[in-house]
Design a protein around this motif. Structure first.
Motif, PDB file in Angstrom:
ATOM      1  N   MET A 164      -6.830  -6.134   7.524  1.00  0.00           N
ATOM      2  CA  MET A 164      -6.442  -7.288   8.379  1.00  0.00           C
ATOM      3  C   MET A 164      -5.485  -7.362   8.163  1.00  0.00           C
ATOM      4  O   MET A 164      -4.579  -8.101   8.823  1.00  0.00           O
ATOM      5  N   SER A 165      -4.941  -6.970   6.756  1.00  0.00           N
ATOM      6  CA  SER A 165      -3.451  -7.394   6.211  1.00  0.00           C
ATOM      7  C   SER A 165      -2.576  -7.363   6.741  1.00  0.00           C
ATOM      8  O   SER A 165      -1.452  -7.455   7.595  1.00  0.00           O
ATOM      9  N   LEU A 166      -2.607  -5.099   6.995  1.00  0.00           N
ATOM     10  CA  LEU A 166      -2.215  -4.885   7.748  1.00  0.00           C
ATOM     11  C   LEU A 166      -1.877  -4.514   8.907  1.00  0.00           C
ATOM     12  O   LEU A 166      -0.549  -4.511   9.669  1.00  0.00           O
ATOM     13  N   PHE A 190      -1.278   5.434   7.237  1.00  0.00           N
ATOM     14  CA  PHE A 190      -1.346   4.719   6.381  1.00  0.00           C
ATOM     15  C   PHE A 190      -2.258   4.551   5.112  1.00  0.00           C
ATOM     16  O   PHE A 190      -2.994   4.913   4.058  1.00  0.00           O
ATOM     17  N   ILE A 191      -3.461   3.704   6.092  1.00  0.00           N
ATOM     18  CA  ILE A 191      -4.820   3.720   5.233  1.00  0.00           C
ATOM     19  C   ILE A 191      -5.173   4.076   4.885  1.00  0.00           C
ATOM     20  O   ILE A 191      -6.081   4.902   3.801  1.00  0.00           O
ATOM     21  N   LEU A 236     -14.673  -4.529   0.375  1.00  0.00           N
ATOM     22  CA  LEU A 236     -13.941  -5.490   0.225  1.00  0.00           C
ATOM     23  C   LEU A 236     -12.762  -6.274   0.563  1.00  0.00           C
ATOM     24  O   LEU A 236     -11.867  -6.583   1.458  1.00  0.00           O
ATOM     25  N   GLN A 237     -11.967  -4.903  -0.778  1.00  0.00           N
ATOM     26  CA  GLN A 237      -9.972  -5.577  -1.140  1.00  0.00           C
ATOM     27  C   GLN A 237     -10.002  -4.244   0.411  1.00  0.00           C
ATOM     28  O   GLN A 237      -8.745  -4.495   1.483  1.00  0.00           O
ATOM     29  N   LEU A 238     -10.544  -3.023   1.065  1.00  0.00           N
ATOM     30  CA  LEU A 238     -10.148  -2.690   1.710  1.00  0.00           C
ATOM     31  C   LEU A 238     -10.021  -3.067   3.313  1.00  0.00           C
ATOM     32  O   LEU A 238      -9.269  -3.175   3.939  1.00  0.00           O
ATOM     33  N   ILE A 283      -9.510  -6.396   3.203  1.00  0.00           N
ATOM     34  CA  ILE A 283      -8.556  -7.407   3.283  1.00  0.00           C
ATOM     35  C   ILE A 283      -7.797  -6.935   3.424  1.00  0.00           C
ATOM     36  O   ILE A 283      -6.338  -6.734   4.612  1.00  0.00           O
ATOM     37  N   ASN A 284      -7.618  -5.751   3.208  1.00  0.00           N
ATOM     38  CA  ASN A 284      -6.526  -4.926   3.543  1.00  0.00           C
ATOM     39  C   ASN A 284      -6.600  -4.350   4.813  1.00  0.00           C
ATOM     40  O   ASN A 284      -4.799  -4.302   5.701  1.00  0.00           O
ATOM     41  N   MET A 297      -2.606  -7.882  10.784  1.00  0.00           N
ATOM     42  CA  MET A 297      -2.181  -9.075  11.583  1.00  0.00           C
ATOM     43  C   MET A 297      -1.015 -10.162  10.573  1.00  0.00           C
ATOM     44  O   MET A 297      -0.327 -10.915  11.527  1.00  0.00           O
ATOM     45  N   PHE A 298      -0.589  -9.495   9.508  1.00  0.00           N
ATOM     46  CA  PHE A 298      -0.139 -10.057   8.784  1.00  0.00           C
ATOM     47  C   PHE A 298       1.640 -10.907   9.505  1.00  0.00           C
ATOM     48  O   PHE A 298       2.521 -11.235  10.161  1.00  0.00           O
ATOM     49  N   ASN A 311     -13.266  -1.142  -3.696  1.00  0.00           N
ATOM     50  CA  ASN A 311     -13.784  -2.223  -3.662  1.00  0.00           C
ATOM     51  C   ASN A 311     -13.918  -2.187  -2.623  1.00  0.00           C
ATOM     52  O   ASN A 311     -12.784  -3.005  -1.574  1.00  0.00           O
ATOM     53  N   ALA A 314      -4.740   6.502   1.698  1.00  0.00           N
ATOM     54  CA  ALA A 314      -4.907   5.417   0.837  1.00  0.00           C
ATOM     55  C   ALA A 314      -6.076   5.816   0.564  1.00  0.00           C
ATOM     56  O   ALA A 314      -6.027   5.344  -1.405  1.00  0.00           O
TER      57      ALA A 314
END
Lengths: 212, 212
Positions: free
Chosen positions: A167-169, A205-206, A160-162, A164-165, A171-172, A158, A209
């Motif tokens: 951004m997450s990796l 990593f991305i 959108l999931q990618l 989000i991933n 910025m978090f 999906n 994946a």
DNA sequence: GTCTATAGCGAGATAGAC
DNA sequence: GTCTATCTCGCTATAGAC
């Protein structure tokens, strides 16, 4: 030098003080948030009087608005910078996005948590609504991901999931930095090294994946 | 029913009011943060008077402390629940960690942003220091990852980076939810569907990224 | 344009009746 | 235990001198 017109000199001085205020406000607001920040703190930080803040910016809210908009823009500008490029393939874009976002966060350590938190606390406020509208999340990347899936260039995912991933990796870690530091005792220097590593690590990593 | 002793009845009522306060405080603090929350808001939310808050909890700080500690614990309890298990292999643990964290966040939507933000704004305060110390980040997982690398079970990766990745992918979406919703118009229902999908998607994503 | 002094209000906290 | 009324202080904002 002496030929500079008086109006220019005046303007020069005016900008200088205004800039001092903005710099101070940026520092205090991004650290303490709207409700936590005090006009006195900002004045002290700028080395001027409280009343001057109101002279240049009518109110605390107006000053905040300027800083918040600037911060939101900065946060999403870099990451979308290369999104529309025709010359890079998906993997190259992901690498660039991750790197840009990490570099930006290293240069502005409090910025991601600040932006995210103000949206969280005041999502329905007019300031957030206005600024939220302005930030156009390019749909180009989503489309490009979908296309890559369709062509079998990457595994089905999906889009959108990618997104989000990614951004997450990126910025978090900066948002969670204080927690990590308190209970692992990680120094600022080691944290910086870790984040430097991440530029490459996250992209790898991305890509691992999502590749076929 | 009538045989219940008076002391028990009194206790029952006391607990009931205290619980009302805690529930209200949890809601207001997690949404607005320490500096943004008003004692009046909490009293209104609990359907009681402001003075009662001070009767049960001496001050705003004390009430906050209770909520903050509870929240911090909840945030890190679930994710470490299975970390020390001998019966699961690394991949199974990762799946469980991700799922637990996403479920917890769906049940407590404001919690991750709240905890992260308070640590951010008050990292040097005594409250954060105290609570930060209590949260023992198990080193077991880090060791297990390192072992998996050594044995060639997964590709070489800095264990700390992998740990950060797991946390990032599980928690960031809930922190960024308001921003996403404002500029994509995503409804609460669709967001929930997306997060439901993520339980599996994130685990897959991670495992693909680290397997040989 | 920059300062000091102060108005005015909102919020945390307490006193005291019931 | 619960309420109303009030104290007190800190903060935003403004008035007015220089």
């Amino acid at each position: 030098m002496t030929q500079i017109k008086e109006t220019e000199v005046i303007k020069e001085i005016r900008i200088s003080t205004e800039e001092k205020i903005v710099t101070a406000a940026r520092k205090v607001f991004t650290k303490k948030g709207l409700s936590g920040a005090r006009m006195q703190d900002i004045a002290d930080e700028a080395g001027i009087n409280k009343a001057l803040l109101h002279y240049y910016f009518r109110s605390k809210e107006k000053l905040f608005e300027k800083i918040f908009e600037e911060a939101s823009t900065k946060m999403f500008t870099k990451i979308t910078e290369f999104i529309d490029s025709k010359e890079m393939n998906l993997f190259e874009k992901i690498e660039k996005m991750v790197e840009n976002q990490i570099v930006m966060s290293m240069e502005n350590p409090f910025l991601p948590a600040f932006v995210v938190n103000e949206f969280h606390q005041n999502a329905e406020s007019s300031i957030c609504q206005t600024i939220g509208q302005k930030m156009t999340v390019s749909k180009k990347l989503i489309e490009q991901i979908q296309e890559a899936v369709n062509q079998g260039f990457i595994r089905p995912i999906n889009p959108l999931q990618l997104f989000i991933n990614i951004m997450s990796l990126s910025m978090f870690p900066f948002i969670a930095k204080p927690i990590m530091q308190i209970n692992t005792g990680l120094s600022d220097e080691l944290f910086a090294v870790l984040m430097e590593q991440r530029k490459k690590e996250v992209a790898d990593f991305i890509i691992r994946a999502i590749r076929m």
